[in-house]
Scaffold this motif. Structure first.
Motif, PDB file in Angstrom:
ATOM      1  N   GLN A 105      11.389 115.311  98.679  1.00  0.00           N
ATOM      2  CA  GLN A 105      10.034 115.580  99.162  1.00  0.00           C
ATOM      3  C   GLN A 105       9.679 117.041  98.898  1.00  0.00           C
ATOM      4  O   GLN A 105      10.456 117.939  99.169  1.00  0.00           O
ATOM      5  CB  GLN A 105       9.971 115.262 100.649  1.00  0.00           C
ATOM      6  CG  GLN A 105       8.612 115.330 101.249  1.00  0.00           C
ATOM      7  CD  GLN A 105       8.629 114.961 102.735  1.00  0.00           C
ATOM      8  OE1 GLN A 105       9.694 114.826 103.326  1.00  0.00           O
ATOM      9  NE2 GLN A 105       7.465 114.782 103.307  1.00  0.00           N
ATOM     10  N   ILE A 106       8.452 117.302  98.375  1.00  0.00           N
ATOM     11  CA  ILE A 106       7.987 118.655  98.075  1.00  0.00           C
ATOM     12  C   ILE A 106       7.164 119.163  99.250  1.00  0.00           C
ATOM     13  O   ILE A 106       6.267 118.492  99.741  1.00  0.00           O
ATOM     14  CB  ILE A 106       7.118 118.688  96.792  1.00  0.00           C
ATOM     15  CG1 ILE A 106       7.871 118.055  95.620  1.00  0.00           C
ATOM     16  CG2 ILE A 106       6.623 120.079  96.508  1.00  0.00           C
ATOM     17  CD1 ILE A 106       8.906 118.920  94.974  1.00  0.00           C
ATOM     18  N   TYR A 158      16.656 121.989 102.968  1.00  0.00           N
ATOM     19  CA  TYR A 158      15.923 122.450 101.787  1.00  0.00           C
ATOM     20  C   TYR A 158      16.847 122.900 100.663  1.00  0.00           C
ATOM     21  O   TYR A 158      17.914 123.462 100.901  1.00  0.00           O
ATOM     22  CB  TYR A 158      15.000 123.616 102.146  1.00  0.00           C
ATOM     23  CG  TYR A 158      13.890 123.221 103.086  1.00  0.00           C
ATOM     24  CD1 TYR A 158      12.827 122.442 102.645  1.00  0.00           C
ATOM     25  CD2 TYR A 158      13.909 123.622 104.408  1.00  0.00           C
ATOM     26  CE1 TYR A 158      11.812 122.070 103.506  1.00  0.00           C
ATOM     27  CE2 TYR A 158      12.900 123.262 105.281  1.00  0.00           C
ATOM     28  CZ  TYR A 158      11.853 122.478 104.829  1.00  0.00           C
ATOM     29  OH  TYR A 158      10.849 122.106 105.677  1.00  0.00           O
ATOM     30  N   THR A 204       5.852 129.602  97.723  1.00  0.00           N
ATOM     31  CA  THR A 204       6.582 128.770  96.762  1.00  0.00           C
ATOM     32  C   THR A 204       6.715 127.359  97.308  1.00  0.00           C
ATOM     33  O   THR A 204       6.658 127.140  98.515  1.00  0.00           O
ATOM     34  CB  THR A 204       7.987 129.327  96.471  1.00  0.00           C
ATOM     35  OG1 THR A 204       8.716 129.386  97.705  1.00  0.00           O
ATOM     36  CG2 THR A 204       7.922 130.695  95.848  1.00  0.00           C
ATOM     37  N   LYS A 205       6.884 126.411  96.406  1.00  0.00           N
ATOM     38  CA  LYS A 205       7.095 125.030  96.816  1.00  0.00           C
ATOM     39  C   LYS A 205       8.581 124.803  97.012  1.00  0.00           C
ATOM     40  O   LYS A 205       9.399 125.195  96.179  1.00  0.00           O
ATOM     41  CB  LYS A 205       6.550 124.075  95.760  1.00  0.00           C
ATOM     42  CG  LYS A 205       5.047 124.116  95.654  1.00  0.00           C
ATOM     43  CD  LYS A 205       4.546 123.124  94.643  1.00  0.00           C
ATOM     44  CE  LYS A 205       3.032 123.187  94.580  1.00  0.00           C
ATOM     45  NZ  LYS A 205       2.486 122.254  93.609  1.00  0.00           N
ATOM     46  N   HIS A 206       8.919 124.176  98.117  1.00  0.00           N
ATOM     47  CA  HIS A 206      10.314 123.875  98.417  1.00  0.00           C
ATOM     48  C   HIS A 206      10.517 122.374  98.409  1.00  0.00           C
ATOM     49  O   HIS A 206       9.637 121.614  98.790  1.00  0.00           O
ATOM     50  CB  HIS A 206      10.720 124.461  99.775  1.00  0.00           C
ATOM     51  CG  HIS A 206      10.966 125.922  99.716  1.00  0.00           C
ATOM     52  ND1 HIS A 206       9.960 126.862  99.735  1.00  0.00           N
ATOM     53  CD2 HIS A 206      12.118 126.611  99.616  1.00  0.00           C
ATOM     54  CE1 HIS A 206      10.474 128.072  99.663  1.00  0.00           C
ATOM     55  NE2 HIS A 206      11.788 127.949  99.583  1.00  0.00           N
ATOM     56  N   GLU A 207      11.694 121.989  97.987  1.00  0.00           N
ATOM     57  CA  GLU A 207      12.050 120.580  97.899  1.00  0.00           C
ATOM     58  C   GLU A 207      13.148 120.281  98.904  1.00  0.00           C
ATOM     59  O   GLU A 207      14.079 121.065  99.076  1.00  0.00           O
ATOM     60  CB  GLU A 207      12.540 120.280  96.474  1.00  0.00           C
ATOM     61  CG  GLU A 207      12.874 118.846  96.228  1.00  0.00           C
ATOM     62  CD  GLU A 207      13.374 118.602  94.810  1.00  0.00           C
ATOM     63  OE1 GLU A 207      13.633 117.434  94.497  1.00  0.00           O
ATOM     64  OE2 GLU A 207      13.510 119.554  94.028  1.00  0.00           O
ATOM     65  N   THR A 208      13.032 119.149  99.587  1.00  0.00           N
ATOM     66  CA  THR A 208      14.111 118.723 100.462  1.00  0.00           C
ATOM     67  C   THR A 208      15.155 118.009  99.607  1.00  0.00           C
ATOM     68  O   THR A 208      14.886 117.655  98.459  1.00  0.00           O
ATOM     69  CB  THR A 208      13.592 117.766 101.560  1.00  0.00           C
ATOM     70  OG1 THR A 208      13.056 116.607 100.937  1.00  0.00           O
ATOM     71  CG2 THR A 208      12.531 118.430 102.428  1.00  0.00           C
ATOM     72  N   SER A 265       5.121 122.788 100.646  1.00  0.00           N
ATOM     73  CA  SER A 265       4.634 124.148 100.354  1.00  0.00           C
ATOM     74  C   SER A 265       4.897 125.025 101.557  1.00  0.00           C
ATOM     75  O   SER A 265       4.702 124.626 102.698  1.00  0.00           O
ATOM     76  CB  SER A 265       3.133 124.136 100.037  1.00  0.00           C
ATOM     77  OG  SER A 265       2.901 123.382  98.885  1.00  0.00           O
TER      78      SER A 265
END
Length: 154
Positions: free
Chosen positions: A150-151, A106, A142-146, A153
Motif C-alpha cells: 500500500q502506498i 513501512y 515522499t511516498k512511503h510503501e507498506t 503519502s
C-alpha cells in the motif's frame, strides 16, 4: 546350531537383487527435498556471508540487542534487492542493513530517520551491519510503501 529351514548369512539367496552396491552420502538426499530444486552451484560463486535475522546465531543476536542504540538517516534502500545503507548521524562509514532487520510497517526510503543497533559481520567481524532498525521519522513529502504494498503519502 542353525535350524534346518534357515540359511546362513553367506547364502547367495539373501543377497540384494541389485548389481551395484548401496551407498549413502551426506546429506541424505530425498526425492521430495529442496536439494533437488536447486540449480548446481556456479564455479567460483560463494554463498553470501551476511547473516540475516533468520540465520544469525543466538549469541550474536544477544550481543546485538544488548548494545547501544544509534541514530542515522536512510541513505538508500532497495526492496527488490533486499538491502540498503544507513548514514550514521555521528558520521563515519555507511552501515549495511538487510531487509530482515527492519522493524515496523513501512519500507524505508532515502531521508527517513532511523534508530538501529549494530552487529559485526562474520567471518572476520571487521565490518558491521544494522539490526533492529526502526523508522522514527518519515521523510516529509515522499511516498512511503507498506510491506503489503500500500502506498501512503507523508
Amino acid at each position: 546350531m542353525a535350524e534346518p529351514g534357515l540359511s546362513s548369512p553367506t547364502d547367495s539367496s539373501l543377497r540384494s537383487p541389485r548389481n551395484t552396491p548401496f551407498s549413502l552420502s551426506f546429506p541424505f538426499v530425498r526425492e521430495g527435498s529442496r536439494v533437488w530444486e536447486r540449480a548446481p552451484p556456479i564455479p567460483g560463486e560463494l554463498p553470501s556471508p551476511l547473516p540475516t535475522k533468520r540465520t544469525r546465531t543466538y549469541s550474536a543476536t544477544v550481543r546485538a540487542t544488548s548494545g547501544p542504540v544509534f541514530k542515522g538517516v536512510c541513505k538508500n534502500f532497495s526492496r527488490s534487492q533486499g538491502h540498503g545503507y544507513i548514514r550514521p548521524s555521528h558520521g563515519g562509514e555507511d552501515i549495511f542493513v538487510h531487509i530482515s532487520d527492519i522493524e515496523g510497517e513501512y519500507v524505508p526510503v532515502e531521508g527517513d530517520e532511523v534508530t538501529y543497533k549494530v552487529c559485526p559481520v562474520p567471518p572476520k567481524n571487521l565490518k558491521i551491519q544494522a539490526v533492529d532498525v526502526v523508522i522514527t521519522h518519515l521523510n516529509p513529502g515522499t511516498k512511503h510503501e507498506t510491506w503489503s504494498g500500500q502506498i501512503i503519502s507523508s
